[in-house]
Design an enzyme around this catalytic site. Structure first.
Site, short mmCIF file in Angstrom:
data_model
loop_
_atom_site.label_atom_id
_atom_site.label_comp_id
_atom_site.label_asym_id
_atom_site.label_seq_id
_atom_site.Cartn_x
_atom_site.Cartn_y
_atom_site.Cartn_z
CG PHE A 190 18.79 3.10 57.17
CD1 PHE A 190 17.83 3.33 56.19
CD2 PHE A 190 19.18 4.16 57.98
CE1 PHE A 190 17.28 4.59 56.02
CE2 PHE A 190 18.63 5.43 57.80
CZ PHE A 190 17.68 5.64 56.81
CB SER A 192 22.11 6.34 60.10
OG SER A 192 20.86 5.72 60.30
CE LYS A 193 18.76 0.94 61.02
NZ LYS A 193 17.74 1.09 61.99
CG ASN A 194 26.49 0.70 65.11
OD1 ASN A 194 25.62 1.58 65.06
ND2 ASN A 194 27.17 0.44 66.21
#
Ligand SMILES: *Cc1c(COP(=O)(O)O)cnc(C)c1O
Length: 376
Positions: A190, A192-194
């Site tokens: 996704f 906004s994940k790292n």
């Protein structure tokens, strides 16, 4: 300055590597293999090497990754899966969707991970698995969880959606990447994940080659050979263009983790003296890759702080405002207020501050100054 503060700045991150990303995208678009193009295999292989995992299977998102992992482990309706009450809903959702029973466990108020000391009391003869969630970017105490799992012969599914790139340190000093320690690990790409793509994406990691083959088959309509369906599967694929983007970004993952850690360090050093603010705890057995920088605000002041910062143009988020056992959709499991007191308390106290790879010093200083002035 106020209009440029964001929880996460994906656009600036893109602009730093724009030429590489654009090139990779153009190649993928020109090649025309939009489904299962060579970039998908290539990225899976590179992620496998990065995490030192035996097998990596890509899929459509992190929720599917959890679901497919549980399908591959052959759990039967009514089987029980132990899962923290304080997590993102996806972790529990797939358990319910498969007709399994989520058995909630409370979490620790420092690391936010499931409380290992409570596992034993929850085990029944129907227990088949436990799902540690490496919440906000730090690994759970895997050796303690694995010891319990071994004792009761149950599977361990690591929800690594927020912790890709975090490293767990065993008691003997050796290390392993989050998601490669349990029976199976799942992650999400996704945005906004790292390690985020420009849409949805996910992956499943396992050290068990036979299980890996089964996972691969289930993610692909239950077939190994086209039109020969051995098990009931799903359609869950990582798009070629997303794989192309991820393959570029994977090279930067360590530098992204470092950038997040630097922001966390600065928050730590400036906000440490505030009595009513508890900063993120660092576990001795894990690095922290800070998908979120999540504090606790004491004395009922959390919402006031949130509103105060909002007035100054500083966004914050509440991850998460309601524990899963009190969510409307999960009331059927018969829980009430007070059943998981730490999870409930955290939902009242937590606040996540802006943290991302492109944080500017002056912006962060402005955030810090306003937090300090709120508590004065
Ligand atoms: C984001 C997330 C998921 C789900 O990932 P998606 O790709 O959004 O489906 C699962 N578990 C946790 C803890 C997450 O943060």
């Amino acid at each position: 300055m106020q209009d440029k503060i964001q929880m996460v700045d994906l656009k600036s991150q893109y602009h730093k590597i724009k030429s590489e990303i654009d090139q990779a995208l153009m190649v993928a678009v020109e090649e025309g293999a939009y489904i299962n193009g060579p970039q998908v295999k290539q990225f899976a292989e590179n992620l496998r090497n990065y995490t030192k995992s035996n097998t990596v299977i890509t899929c459509a998102n992190g929720t599917d990754a959890l679901q497919i992992a549980m399908m591959a482990l052959d759990f039967q309706p009514g089987d029980e899966v132990i899962v923290p009450a304080f997590t993102y809903i996806a972790t529990v959702e797939v358990i319910a969707l498969l007709g399994l029973k989520p058995v909630f466990i409370d979490v620790k108020d420092d690391t936010f991970e499931l409380d290992c000391t409570q596992i034993e009391a929850l085990i029944t003869e129907k227990t088949v698995a436990i799902v540690p969630v490496h919440l906000f970017g730090q690994c759970s105490n895997m050796e303690m969880i694995l010891a319990e799992a071994k004792k009761f012969n149950i599977a361990v599914i690591e929800d690594t959606a927020q912790a890709i790139g975090a490293k767990y340190t065993y008691v003997d000093g050796t290390t392993a990447y989050a998601g490669t320690i349990g029976t199976v690990g799942t992650t999400s790409f996704f945005p906004s994940k790292n390690l985020g793509c420009f849409g949805d994406g996910g992956a499943i990691l396992t050290q068990d080659i036979i299980l890996g083959n089964k996972i691969n088959m289930i993610a692909n309509h239950g077939q190994e050979k086209k039109y020969h369906h051995q098990v009931v599967g799903v359609n869950s694929r990582l798009d070629t263009v997303q794989a192309a983007i991820l393959d570029v970004k994977l090279k930067y993952l360590d530098s992204y983790s470092e950038a997040r850690q630097k922001v966390a360090q600065k928050y730590d050093s400036h906000l440490g003296g505030i009595n009513e603010l508890i900063l993120p705890f660092r576990a001795s057995y894990s690095t922290h890759v800070f998908n979120q920088y999540t504090c606790r605000v004491l004395n009922g002041k959390r919402d006031d702080l949130k509103n105060y910062l909002a007035e100054k143009g500083i966004p914050t988020m509440i991850y998460y405002p309601i524990p899963v056992h009190l969510q409307e959709a999960y009331k059927t499991y018969g829980h009430k207020q007070g059943d998981f007191p730490v999870s409930e308390q955290l939902c009242r106290e937590v606040i996540s501050l802006p943290i991302h790879t492109e944080m500017q010093e002056d912006v962060q200083q402005y955030i810090i100054d306003n937090i300090i002035s709120f508590f004065h």
